[in-house]
Design a protein around this motif. Structure first.
Motif, mmCIF file in Angstrom:
data_model
loop_
_atom_site.group_PDB
_atom_site.id
_atom_site.type_symbol
_atom_site.label_atom_id
_atom_site.label_comp_id
_atom_site.label_asym_id
_atom_site.label_seq_id
_atom_site.Cartn_x
_atom_site.Cartn_y
_atom_site.Cartn_z
ATOM 1 N N ALA A 138 0.804 -1.225 0.000
ATOM 2 C CA ALA A 138 0.000 0.000 0.000
ATOM 3 C C ALA A 138 0.838 1.277 0.000
ATOM 4 N N ARG A 139 1.936 1.267 0.730
ATOM 5 C CA ARG A 139 2.633 2.535 0.932
ATOM 6 C C ARG A 139 4.106 2.404 0.551
ATOM 7 N N GLY A 140 4.696 3.513 0.144
ATOM 8 C CA GLY A 140 6.105 3.518 -0.244
ATOM 9 C C GLY A 140 7.003 3.511 0.972
ATOM 10 N N LYS A 141 6.859 2.441 1.748
ATOM 11 C CA LYS A 141 7.662 2.331 2.978
ATOM 12 C C LYS A 141 8.936 1.560 2.682
ATOM 13 N N PRO A 142 10.085 2.076 3.055
ATOM 14 C CA PRO A 142 11.305 1.273 2.971
ATOM 15 C C PRO A 142 11.193 0.027 3.860
ATOM 16 N N SER A 143 11.973 -0.978 3.519
ATOM 17 C CA SER A 143 11.921 -2.248 4.242
ATOM 18 C C SER A 143 12.864 -2.239 5.433
ATOM 19 N N THR A 144 12.644 -3.177 6.323
ATOM 20 C CA THR A 144 13.507 -3.325 7.496
ATOM 21 C C THR A 144 14.971 -3.494 7.081
ATOM 22 N N GLU A 145 15.192 -4.215 5.983
ATOM 23 C CA GLU A 145 16.568 -4.405 5.496
ATOM 24 C C GLU A 145 17.222 -3.045 5.198
ATOM 25 N N GLN A 146 16.454 -2.146 4.589
ATOM 26 C CA GLN A 146 16.996 -0.804 4.306
ATOM 27 C C GLN A 146 17.274 -0.025 5.593
ATOM 28 N N LEU A 147 16.370 -0.164 6.556
ATOM 29 C CA LEU A 147 16.557 0.551 7.826
ATOM 30 C C LEU A 147 17.802 0.036 8.545
ATOM 31 N N ASN A 148 17.966 -1.275 8.545
ATOM 32 C CA ASN A 148 19.131 -1.853 9.222
ATOM 33 C C ASN A 148 20.441 -1.415 8.567
ATOM 34 N N MET A 149 20.359 -1.148 7.273
ATOM 35 C CA MET A 149 21.563 -0.788 6.514
ATOM 36 C C MET A 149 22.158 0.557 6.952
#
Lengths: 424, 424
Positions: free
Chosen positions: A36-47
């Motif tokens: 639904a939304r252009g949310k970055p993924s957890t993998e991107q956040l962890n990076m």
């Protein structure tokens, strides 16, 4: 496989029965998937977690002699202005660095047009009979809602492969009640269109009847290529200035999809005259935005080059997700002739045009099968797609395996909706 | 020493010559001192540095299942609401947790009254002929400027030792154009007055003619004692509800003077009905405030008890500064009969009432000698103190040694201004 429109009634019935059986099977899995939304993924956040350790000792918090921990500096740290100017290609003194959300800077700029008026306004817009606003569509629902909430009349402008239909725009801006226009000029939301050089020049050289016309230039995806290298893009501020429109443009960007979506840093870039007018008004709203977070970003992102290198690492995570979606559409939908889409090179979305009159139904079917999508119509003013066709797909959040399931269900749903429409 | 008013002309002349000589001596030092703003000192900022190391690993960033790094939760993390509810004595579901500035939450609430109207408004205030606003004075200049910037007519209400003059307030709110009232109920800015229980009850039980009257309750110094223990304070939300005024009150607080002034967390506490009305409007302005910073505060401050212990450490730094100012006034000014002041137990200011007609002159003299103070008149609506008397002293920022110099110069300046006024 053959096109649905070329099938006989019997063939369509057989296809419908098969697709429906698939659908029921998927539904029975009780999945809960989200595109639904252009949310970055957890993998991107962890990076980007290293960002949390760039400020440690008290002296780390001082930038250009300013203690970022204390009050003040309403327009942001000079170092943060320099970083954004580097990324956007404008001047540091044109940058107002804000809090965690560029949407808030956009809303607040328009809110101040209503309550105070802009530099070239005759009066605050709340005192006007009528305000109209140009909305290239399909576009970003949150943009449209901002102008809608203030009571502006939203006028749809068709999007082309080069950006908004400029013939239409040039005609509409003859009306002095038309006070502004939304734009996502690079990797537009949702289609991923990059405005052409000619379109950008026509925009920068517009002569709107309204002296306080707001060219809202949401450069949300300015460095957000997921295919290939960074694509240089015109600095809209100097282009507008070249055509005598220096005070017409308000550009926005943020690090929401560079570092942390909920805790990034935003910027509004506009003429120095506009900033000189707006800063004292904003300074009544706040003593200053979070400068610690600004400095955290400066220390972590360093400059444009270093930021672009980070974006390539985001791209490496996003690319397979977009391929998953596009491959599924190519494989499952293309041969059936029931939908069209573009292949974006950046941004966060795939825009799918379903057979007219079937988008709402397709998304209702998705929902029933546990796949949450942006609501049908959301990409048009007032949430009403006149053709009931456009659907925004956001592949960034789910891991690839979940995305495969989600897009498979999506394909089944658009097939079912098309078959229902064609008659079974 | 004797009172200036009791001196003969000759005595006054001798005193003037002596004080002027002192003044010239100080001026020649070329000092640059600042007692203008309620800014915490570097020592206080360094004391809370541990806050920057409470979030390290990705799992630290998850709170109640919410990844604080990503988008969403416009009204804040549940854990942050619980922390503020603990501190303010209200309910978590009455808390809207925002960004780094409670001033912004106040401005935005009033801005929305103008652009959208409040829950009980007949129409947006921008459509009204006239909006009037009650300003207990001396008060906080930034409050007054918020309502002034929207064009409200500011009405001064005298402050008493118990809070605003409630007889006057009860009379003024009969006018339906009177739409709200500013308050700093505990350790008021600048006098340090704590509203009495009776005043608070009279406020909570007001019956304003305006159905959408905004009781702005800026509890900026709710836990900011610098002398003695924490003083419990009424929960204005439940008191207002008790009198059928649940939707009248908007309470604000922040951690600006608990952790980092420029990077704290703010809260607006109001009725659940008000929040249900406002949340969808605010959600058009932003997808959410910085939840990482909210979580950082939750992990560092933990709860009310733990926060109060931290405030005692702030108090230990602030107390000698206030004593420096108050001792100097007692020693230098009290015997001369040219000024009065209160002894606050908390907050960030000392309010000094100079001989009428001398505040501007005294501060001009301060400025010339290198001591920056809040401008004379700032504590009154429109920056105009009708008696030209009130001066706000902010002792928090300078180290004690600098503060000694600054307050010494201040005493010299108020003496000179008084002597000039009395005639020399």
């Amino acid at each position: 496989m053959m096109k649905y429109t070329e099938m006989t009634a019997r063939q369509r019935q057989a296809e419908y029965d098969a697709v429906l059986a698939d659908y029921e099977k998927q539904k029975a899995l009780g999945l809960k998937l989200n595109m639904a939304r252009g949310k970055p993924s957890t993998e991107q956040l962890n990076m980007v977690m290293d960002m949390c350790s760039v400020l440690v000792k008290p002296e780390d918090f001082v930038s250009d002699g300013i203690d970022s921990r204390n009050y003040g500096n309403v327009d942001g740290l000079p170092a943060a202005k320099a970083l954004f100017a580097d990324i956007l290609g404008c001047k540091p003194e044109q940058c107002f660095v804000g809090g965690n959300a560029s949407l808030q800077l956009m809303y607040d700029a328009i809110s101040k047009a209503y309550t105070h008026g802009l530099l070239h306004s005759e009066k605050p817009w709340s005192k006007l009979e009528k305000v109209k606003w140009l909305c290239p569509a399909p576009g970003y629902d949150r943009h449209f809602k901002v102008t809608q909430t203030f009571g502006a009349e939203l006028i749809t402008v068709p999007m082309t492969a080069d950006g908004p239909d400029m013939d239409r725009v040039e005609e509409l801006i003859q009306d002095p009640a038309v006070k502004g226009m939304w734009n996502v000029p690079k990797y537009s939301n949702p289609e991923g269109v990059v405005y052409s050089d000619e379109t950008i020049r026509r925009i920068a050289s517009m002569k709107p009847a309204a002296p306080d016309f707001m060219l809202m230039w949401d450069n949300a995806y300015c460095i957000h290529e997921f295919e290939g290298d960074f694509v240089p893009f015109a600095d809209i501020l100097s282009l507008c200035a070249e055509y005598g429109n220096a005070d017409m443009v308000y550009e926005f960007a943020s690090t929401s999809k560079v570092t942390f979506p909920g805790a990034g840093v935003s910027v509004m870039a506009t003429s120095e005259a506009n900033l000189a007018y707006l800063k004292p008004i904003i300074n009544i709203q706040t003593i200053g935005y979070d400068k610690i977070n600004q400095l955290r970003h400066v220390k972590y992102l360093k400059n444009k080059e270093h930021t672009l290198a980070l974006m390539q690492r985001h791209a490496a995570i996003l690319r397979p997700k977009f391929h998953t979606v596009l491959d599924a559409l190519d494989r499952e939908i293309a041969p059936l002739g029931i939908g069209t889409w573009k292949r974006p090179m950046g941004g966060y979305f795939v825009s799918y045009d379903a057979m007219p009159g079937t988008a709402k139904r397709a998304l209702a079917l998705c929902k029933e099968a546990g796949v949450t999508m942006t609501g049908a119509g959301a990409t048009f003013p007032y949430g009403e797609d006149p053709r009931d066709s456009n659907i925004r797909i956001a592949p960034s959040l789910p891991p690839v395996e979940e995305l495969q399931q989600a897009i498979a269900i999506f394909c089944i749903c658009v097939k079912l909706a098309a078959l229902e429409k064609l008659g079974v």
